[in-house]
Design an enzyme around this catalytic site. Structure first.
Site, PDB file in Angstrom:
ATOM      1  N   ASP A 203      -1.516   0.047   3.166  1.00 48.20           N
ATOM      2  CA  ASP A 203      -3.192   0.557   3.403  1.00 48.20           C
ATOM      3  C   ASP A 203      -4.101  -0.078   2.744  1.00 48.20           C
ATOM      4  O   ASP A 203      -5.119   0.774   2.268  1.00 48.20           O
ATOM      5  CB  ASP A 203      -3.105   2.039   3.849  1.00 48.20           C
ATOM      6  CG  ASP A 203      -4.400   2.527   4.593  1.00 48.20           C
ATOM      7  OD1 ASP A 203      -5.173   1.758   5.154  1.00 48.20           O
ATOM      8  OD2 ASP A 203      -4.408   3.677   4.637  1.00 48.20           O
TER       9      ASP A 203
ATOM     10  N   HIS B 234      -7.149   1.091   6.739  1.00 47.04           N
ATOM     11  CA  HIS B 234      -7.419   1.541   7.950  1.00 47.04           C
ATOM     12  C   HIS B 234      -9.056   1.781   8.013  1.00 47.04           C
ATOM     13  O   HIS B 234      -9.756   1.999   9.143  1.00 47.04           O
ATOM     14  CB  HIS B 234      -6.947   2.945   8.027  1.00 47.04           C
ATOM     15  CG  HIS B 234      -7.357   4.059   7.017  1.00 47.04           C
ATOM     16  ND1 HIS B 234      -6.917   4.538   5.868  1.00 47.04           N
ATOM     17  CD2 HIS B 234      -8.481   4.730   7.213  1.00 47.04           C
ATOM     18  CE1 HIS B 234      -7.650   5.483   5.208  1.00 47.04           C
ATOM     19  NE2 HIS B 234      -8.734   5.675   5.838  1.00 47.04           N
TER      20      HIS B 234
ATOM     21  N   VAL C  97      17.824  -4.119   5.033  1.00 44.48           N
ATOM     22  CA  VAL C  97      18.163  -2.906   4.732  1.00 44.48           C
ATOM     23  C   VAL C  97      17.057  -1.737   4.481  1.00 44.48           C
ATOM     24  O   VAL C  97      17.215  -0.771   4.437  1.00 44.48           O
ATOM     25  CB  VAL C  97      19.115  -2.874   3.528  1.00 44.48           C
ATOM     26  CG1 VAL C  97      20.562  -3.515   3.898  1.00 44.48           C
ATOM     27  CG2 VAL C  97      18.356  -3.338   2.217  1.00 44.48           C
TER      28      VAL C  97
ATOM     29  N   SER D 197     -12.025   7.471   1.886  1.00 51.48           N
ATOM     30  CA  SER D 197     -10.901   6.460   1.959  1.00 51.48           C
ATOM     31  C   SER D 197     -11.532   5.146   1.461  1.00 51.48           C
ATOM     32  O   SER D 197     -12.484   4.612   1.542  1.00 51.48           O
ATOM     33  CB  SER D 197     -10.644   6.181   3.499  1.00 51.48           C
ATOM     34  OG  SER D 197      -9.982   7.221   4.066  1.00 51.48           O
TER      35      SER D 197
ATOM     36  N   GLY E 264     -13.894   9.338   4.805  1.00 50.82           N
ATOM     37  CA  GLY E 264     -15.264   8.631   4.150  1.00 50.82           C
ATOM     38  C   GLY E 264     -15.001   8.418   2.761  1.00 50.82           C
ATOM     39  O   GLY E 264     -15.356   7.462   2.115  1.00 50.82           O
TER      40      GLY E 264
ATOM     41  N   LEU F 106      18.269   2.502   3.773  1.00 47.87           N
ATOM     42  CA  LEU F 106      18.609   2.924   2.264  1.00 47.87           C
ATOM     43  C   LEU F 106      18.576   4.572   2.521  1.00 47.87           C
ATOM     44  O   LEU F 106      17.571   5.041   3.055  1.00 47.87           O
ATOM     45  CB  LEU F 106      17.562   2.515   1.555  1.00 47.87           C
ATOM     46  CG  LEU F 106      17.803   0.975   1.519  1.00 47.87           C
ATOM     47  CD1 LEU F 106      16.719   0.427   0.213  1.00 47.87           C
ATOM     48  CD2 LEU F 106      19.098   0.454   1.120  1.00 47.87           C
TER      49      LEU F 106
END
Lengths: 443, 450
Positions: free
Chosen positions: B104, B74, B247, B194, B192, B251
C-alpha cells in the site's frame, strides 16, 4: 413446542367448528415450512433472466423425512425445513422437482406422515379445509388454515386435479402452495395448488393476485407417497433453457432447446462427448424446451438404459447438428444421504458426491469426504477463522487418506481424546492443514 | 490513554521529565512538519458497473531533496492527476512515479520548477529504522485527517509486529498485506491521515500511517524498513519486482507444540517452481537460501513470504525441507510474481466494467489459464444486467471470438462499436458452468470517452 397458541387462523366464522379443530390437530404434526434460495426465471423487457431468490413454501410430510412441497427448481440452495412454532431449520435435500411440486428429504425430522386418502369422490357443497404454513415477520413459522363450502368441483381425469369454486374463494397466499386439503371427514385428500388466473395473468399485477385454487388429488402423487417413484438414473448434465435473446444471437430463433452448462466428469453425458454449451433439442425424439422436459424423459429409466440425444454445437461457422447415444448412470442418491457425525471432533461429514464436486469446483481426481457442518464452539469450530469450515474436503487425517466415510470413521475412532491430530483438507483449489483436538462431547 | 503526555501537561504537572518530553515532541514536530504534504488526487473508481472520476485526499511525506514524496497506494495509486500542498501552503502538481498495492505504498514527484516559481519550500524528512522500535515508544503521527491539514496526534507504539489477515484487499480490489506486518499505534489515525508519517521522538520517520480499525486508538503503519525497500524499487522500476515460487498462499505456522522448527507447506500452486522442484504439502521448510526460517504463529508468515519475494529473480533458490524423518534440499528457480496493480475497463455500451484474470485469481479459482476478463460490476438495469451477466462472471468469448486479455476485450469492444449489432453473443464461465448470454448494447453515445 407445537403449541396451539402459535396457530394463525384465517378462518371463516365457522372457525370454531369441530371439523376445523380436528383437522388442525391432526395436521400440525405433519406440517413444515420450507425455505431455500431458488433460481427463478423472469421475463423483463422481452429478455429472459434467471436469478436466485429466496423462497418460502408450505411442506407436508408424506413419509419418514420425506416432504412434498412446491416448486424449487433443479438446484435449490440453503434448503431448510421448519416445524411450526420454531425458527431453527433442519437441513434438507432435493429428491425430485417438477414444474409445480418438489419432493425433499430432511434427515432427523421428527414429524408424522399424513396418510392421504387416494380414492375420494367429492360431493357438491362439501366443506373442505386446507392447512398451510406462513412465516411471520420474526421468521417463525406458524400454521394457517382456511375452510370453505365448495360449490362446484370439476375433476380433470387426465391430471387428477380438481377445480374448485366457492364464495368466498378457497385460495390463499402464494406461500400455501401444496397445503394439504382435508375433506368433511377430516381426511387429507390432496394438496392445494394455485394456478395463475388466465384472465389476470398479464403483466399488471397478475403475479400478485392469489391464483385459482385447484386441488391435486392424492392419486396424482401416490407414487411419491408409497416411495415407488424415485429418480433412479441420471445423464450427468446441468442445463438451462435456451432463452430468446441467446437463440436470436445464435441464429436459432424459435428452436426449443436446453443449453448444457456443466457436464459431470465420468457421467453418461461425458462419455457420449457432450460438452458445456451444447444445445439439446431432442431426447428420444421428444422436444426439449426446458429442464423439466429433460427430467420427464429420464423419469422411470434405470442405470444402463440408453437414450438418443440430438444437439446443436456452436462451432466456428454457427450451430452444427449432431446425434449421440448416451448411457444413463445410477444416481448417487443413497450416498448423498449418508452422514458421519464426528461428535468428539465437532463436525458432520458426507460422501463427496458428484453434486458436491460440481458445486465446490472439485476435479474428478480429488477423493475425500465433504464437511457438511461444523459445530460452533466444538473442537473443529473454535477460534477465528475456525479450523474446519463447511465446504472443506478432508483428504487425510494424520497420514491416513480418507477416501470415503468408512475410512474417515475408522481413523477418527482410533484417535484418543485430548491429543491433537492434523487433518489435510482442501477448499476449492487450495489445500491446508488444520489441527483439531478431539474431546468428549458435552451433555 | 493515548493523550497521556498532553493531559499531564494540561493538568499542570511540572515534573522535569515531562518538560523534557514536551520539548522532545516539539523537536520531533519541527523536524518533520516542514516535510509533510497534503495530497489531493483526481482518481478513477470502477463501481456499480461504470467508471467514475472522483477526488480524494490523503497525506504524504517528502523523503528526498529532488521532491520525491511517499504516500499510500490507496491514496494515489490509481490517480489521474495529483496535487500536493506543502507545509508552507504552496500548492503544486505532482507526478505518480509508481506504486505497490501489496504494501500500500506509492511514490510521487513534486514539480520542483513550479515550487521555485511560486517561491515555496519544503524540508526532507529523515527516515529512521523500524527495527528496534519498541512497544511503548512515544510517537507522533502527522497528516490531514478528514482534510484537516497539518494535524499532529500522539500516542505510543502498541505492537511492532501486528499481523492483519492476509486476505485483505484495497478499495480498488488489489490484494494487500501479504509481505509485511504493521506497526500498531494508539496515536489517532483517521481517514486522510493515510500516507502521513509516524515519527519517533528523535524526529525520524518510523512508519507510514496506512489504515485504522473502527474503534479507538487502533492505527496501523507500514514499517519504514519496508518503506525504504519498496521506495527504492519504485524509483528504479515504477513498481516492485518480486520473486515467486508458488508457496505464498500455502505457508502455515507449526504451532508451539511442534517438535520440529520451520514453516509448514499447506499448499503448493500447481505447475509452480516449487511444485517442479518437488515441494509437497506437508513438507516443513526449515531454511531458505541458507537462512533458517521458523513460524510458530501467523504473524511470522509475512516475513518468510518476503524472504522468498526478495530472492534474486530467475535464480535457483535452495529450500531445506524436513519431510517426515528425512531432510532434503530442493532447488526452485524463481519466477516473477505477476503484476499486482489492477487495470479496469468500462465497456459503457454493455453496461459493465471488467478487469483481467490475474494469475492469482486464476490459481484461487482453479482456472487453467488467465484467458478472459472478470466482470467487476454491472450497471443497474443496463444491458449486461438485463442479459443476466453478473459481477464475478468471466467473459471467455464475445461474438464467438476468444477474449485472451483485457487488451483483446477492449479491442473486440471497439470493433463491435463500429457495426453495432442488435445482439452481442457472449460466452461466460460462472463457477464451473459455461453459459451463453446475449446482450443488447445501448445505442446512446453519452459520456463514452473510451
Amino acid at each position: 413446542m407445537r403449541m396451539f397458541a402459535s396457530l394463525l387462523l384465517l378462518l371463516s366464522p365457522a372457525l370454531a367448528g369441530e371439523l376445523e379443530q380436528s383437522v388442525l390437530r391432526s395436521a400440525q404434526a405433519s406440517m413444515v415450512g420450507v425455505q431455500a434460495r431458488v433460481m427463478r426465471t423472469f421475463t423483463f423487457g422481452g429478455q429472459t433472466r434467471s436469478r436466485r431468490v429466496p423462497a418460502r413454501l408450505t411442506g407436508v410430510v408424506i413419509g419418514e423425512g420425506r416432504i412434498l412441497t412446491g416448486p424449487l427448481g433443479d438446484d435449490p440452495q440453503n434448503l431448510k425445513v421448519f416445524v411450526p412454532g420454531t425458527e431453527d431449520g433442519i437441513d434438507a435435500e432435493l429428491e425430485e422437482s417438477g414444474p409445480d411440486f418438489s419432493v425433499i428429504t430432511a434427515e432427523g425430522l421428527t414429524a408424522v406422515p399424513l396418510s392421504f386418502k387416494k380414492d375420494w369422490d367429492p360431493a357438491i357443497g362439501e366443506k373442505l379445509v386446507w392447512v398451510g404454513m406462513l412465516s411471520g415477520s420474526l421468521g417463525k413459522w406458524n400454521l394457517i388454515a382456511k375452510s370453505a363450502e365448495v360449490d362446484v368441483l370439476i375433476k380433470d381425469e387426465q391430471t387428477d386435479t380438481l377445480d374448485v369454486y366457492s364464495d368466498p374463494p378457497f385460495g390463499g397466499p402464494v406461500l400455501v402452495q401444496n397445503a394439504p386439503v382435508f375433506n368433511r371427514e377430516g381426511r387429507p385428500i390432496g394438496v392445494l395448488i394455485l394456478r395463475r388466473s388466465a384472465a389476470g395473468g398479464g403483466r399488471r399485477g397478475g403475479g400478485r393476485q392469489p391464483g385459482l385454487p385447484v386441488i391435486r388429488l392424492a392419486s396424482a402423487f401416490s407414487g411419491w407417497l408409497d416411495g415407488s417413484v424415485q429418480r433412479r438414473a441420471v445423464l450427468g448434465v446441468s442445463v438451462e433453457p435456451l432463452g430468446e435473446a441467446v437463440a436470436e444471437a445464435l441464429g436459432l430463433t424459435g428452436t426449443p432447446a436446453v443449453v448444457v452448462t456443466q457436464v459431470t466428469p465420468g457421467s453418461g453425458a461425458d462419455k457420449a462427448g457432450l460438452r458445456a454449451q451444447d444445445m439439446i433439442t431432442q431426447v428420444d425424439g421428444k422436444p426439449m424446451p426446458n429442464g423439466e422436459a429433460l427430467r420427464a424423459a429420464l423419469r422411470g429409466k434405470a442405470a444402463g438404459d440408453k437414450i438418443t440425444i440430438v444437439y446443436l454445437r456452436d462451432a466456428g461457422g454457427g450451430p452444427q447438428k449432431a446425434e449421440v447415444e448416451a448411457t444413463l448412470t445410477a444416481r448417487d442418491a443413497q450416498a448423498a444421504k449418508e452422514r458421519h457425525r464426528a461428535r468428539r471432533f465437532g463436525f458432520v461429514a458426507q460422501p463427496l458426491t458428484d453434486a458436491v464436486r460440481r458445486d465446490q469446483n472439485l476435479p474428478a481426481d480429488v477423493s475425500g469426504v465433504y464437511v457438511r457442518r461444523v459445530t460452533r464452539g466444538g473442537p473443529a469450530g473454535l477460534g477465528r477463522p475456525t479450523p474446519l469450515r463447511r465446504g472443506d474436503v478432508i483428504l487425510k487425517v494424520g497420514e491416513d487418506p480418507t477416501s470415503d466415510l468408512a475410512s474417515l470413521k475408522a481413523v477418527l475412532q482410533s484417535l484418543p481424546d485430548g491429543k491433537p491430530v492434523t487433518l489435510f483438507v482442501r477448499n476449492g483449489a487450495n489445500t491446508r492443514f488444520v489441527e483439531i483436538t478431539p474431546e468428549k462431547p458435552s451433555e | 490513554m493515548r493523550r497521556v503526555p498532553l493531559l499531564l501537561l494540561l493538568c499542570g504537572a511540572v515534573a522535569a521529565d515531562v518538560q523534557d518530553l514536551q520539548s522532545r515532541v516539539f523537536h520531533a514536530r519541527d523536524r518533520v512538519l516542514p516535510a509533510l504534504v497534503n495530497v489531493q488526487v483526481v482518481t478513477e473508481t470502477f463501481q456499480g458497473g461504470r467508471r467514475r472520476q472522483m477526488t480524494a485526499g490523503g497525506s504524504g511525506v517528502v523523503v528526498s531533496a529532488d521532491g520525491l514524496v511517499v504516500t499510500n497506494f490507496h491514496v494515489a495509486g490509481h490517480a489521474k492527476k495529483v496535487f500536493c500542498t506543502l507545509a508552507d501552503k504552496t500548492r503544486v502538481r505532482a507526478e505518480l512515479l509508481g506504486g505497490d498495492p501489496s504494501t500500500d505504498l506509492a511514490v510521487l514527484r513534486l514539480d520542483l520548477k513550479e515550487i521555485k516559481r511560486l517561491g515555496g519550500s519544503f524540508k526532507v524528512a529523515t527516515l529512521g529504522r523500524s527495527e528496534g522500535v519498541q512497544v511503548g515508544d512515544f510517537v507522533i503521527a502527522l497528516g490531514s485527517p478528514f482534510g484537516l491539514t497539518a494535524s499532529l496526534t500522539s500516542g505510543v507504539i502498541s505492537n511492532t509486529e501486528r499481523y492483519l489477515s492476509s486476505s485483505q484487499r484495497l478499495p480498488t480490489g488489489e490484494p494487500t498485506g501479504m509481505f509485511n506486518n504493521w506497526i500498531q499505534t494508539d496515536a489517532a489515525i483517521n481517514p486522510g491521515n493515510s500516507g502521513g508519517p509516524l515519527v519517533n521522538l528523535s524526529g525520524e520517520v518510523i512508519g507510514i500511517n496506512t489504515r485504522a480499525i473502527t474503534g479507538d486508538g487502533l492505527g496501523f503503519a507500514i514499517p519504514v524498513d519496508t518503506v525504504k525497500r519498496v521506495y527504492t524499487q519504485i524509483v528504479a522500476h515504477g513498481s516492485v519486482v518480486r520473486s515467486w515460487i508458488g508457496v505464498d498462499r500455502g505457508l502455515e505456522p507449526l504451532g508451539l507444540e511442534s517438535e520440529v522448527r520451520g514453516v509448514r507447506v499447506g499448499h503448493v500452486d500447481e505447475g509452480s517452481p516449487a511444485a517442479k522442484a518437488g515441494l509437497r504439502p506437508g513438507d516443513i521448510i526449515q531454511a531458505i537460501a541458507g537462512k533458517p526460517v521458523e513460524a510458530v504463529h501467523l504473524d511470522q508468515i509475512a516475513s518468510i513470504r518476503s524472504t522468498i519475494a526478495d530472492a534474486p529473480l530467475g535464480k535457483p533458490l535452495t529450500l531445506r525441507v524436513r519431510r517426515g524423518e528425512e531432510t532434503v534440499d530442493l532447488s526452485a528457480v524463481t519466477e516473477r510474481l505477476g503484476a499486482l496493480k489492477l487495470e479496469y475497463f468500462d465497456a459503457r455500451r454493455f453496461g459493465l466494467t471488467a478487469r483481467p484474470v490475474t494469475e492469482r485469481f486464476a490459481r484461487q479459482r482453479g482456472l487453467k489459464s488467465t484467458a478472459g476478463v472478470v466482470i467487476t460490476g454491472v450497471t443497474g438495469g443496463g444491458p449486461a444486467a438485463a442479459a443476466d451477466l453478473q459481477a464475478g462472471d468471466i467473459i471467455l468469448k464475445v461474438q464467438r471470438k476468444s477474449v485472451e486479455s483485457l487488451q483483446s476485450f477492449r479491442k473486440l469492444y471497439r470493433e463491435i462499436q463500429k457495426d453495432m449489432p442488435e445482439k452481442v453473443l457472449v460466452s461466460i464461465q460462472r463457477g464451473q458452468a459455461r453459459m451463453f448470454r446475449a446482450l443488447t448494447p445501448s445505442k446512446k453515445d453519452e459520456e463514452d470517452d473510451e
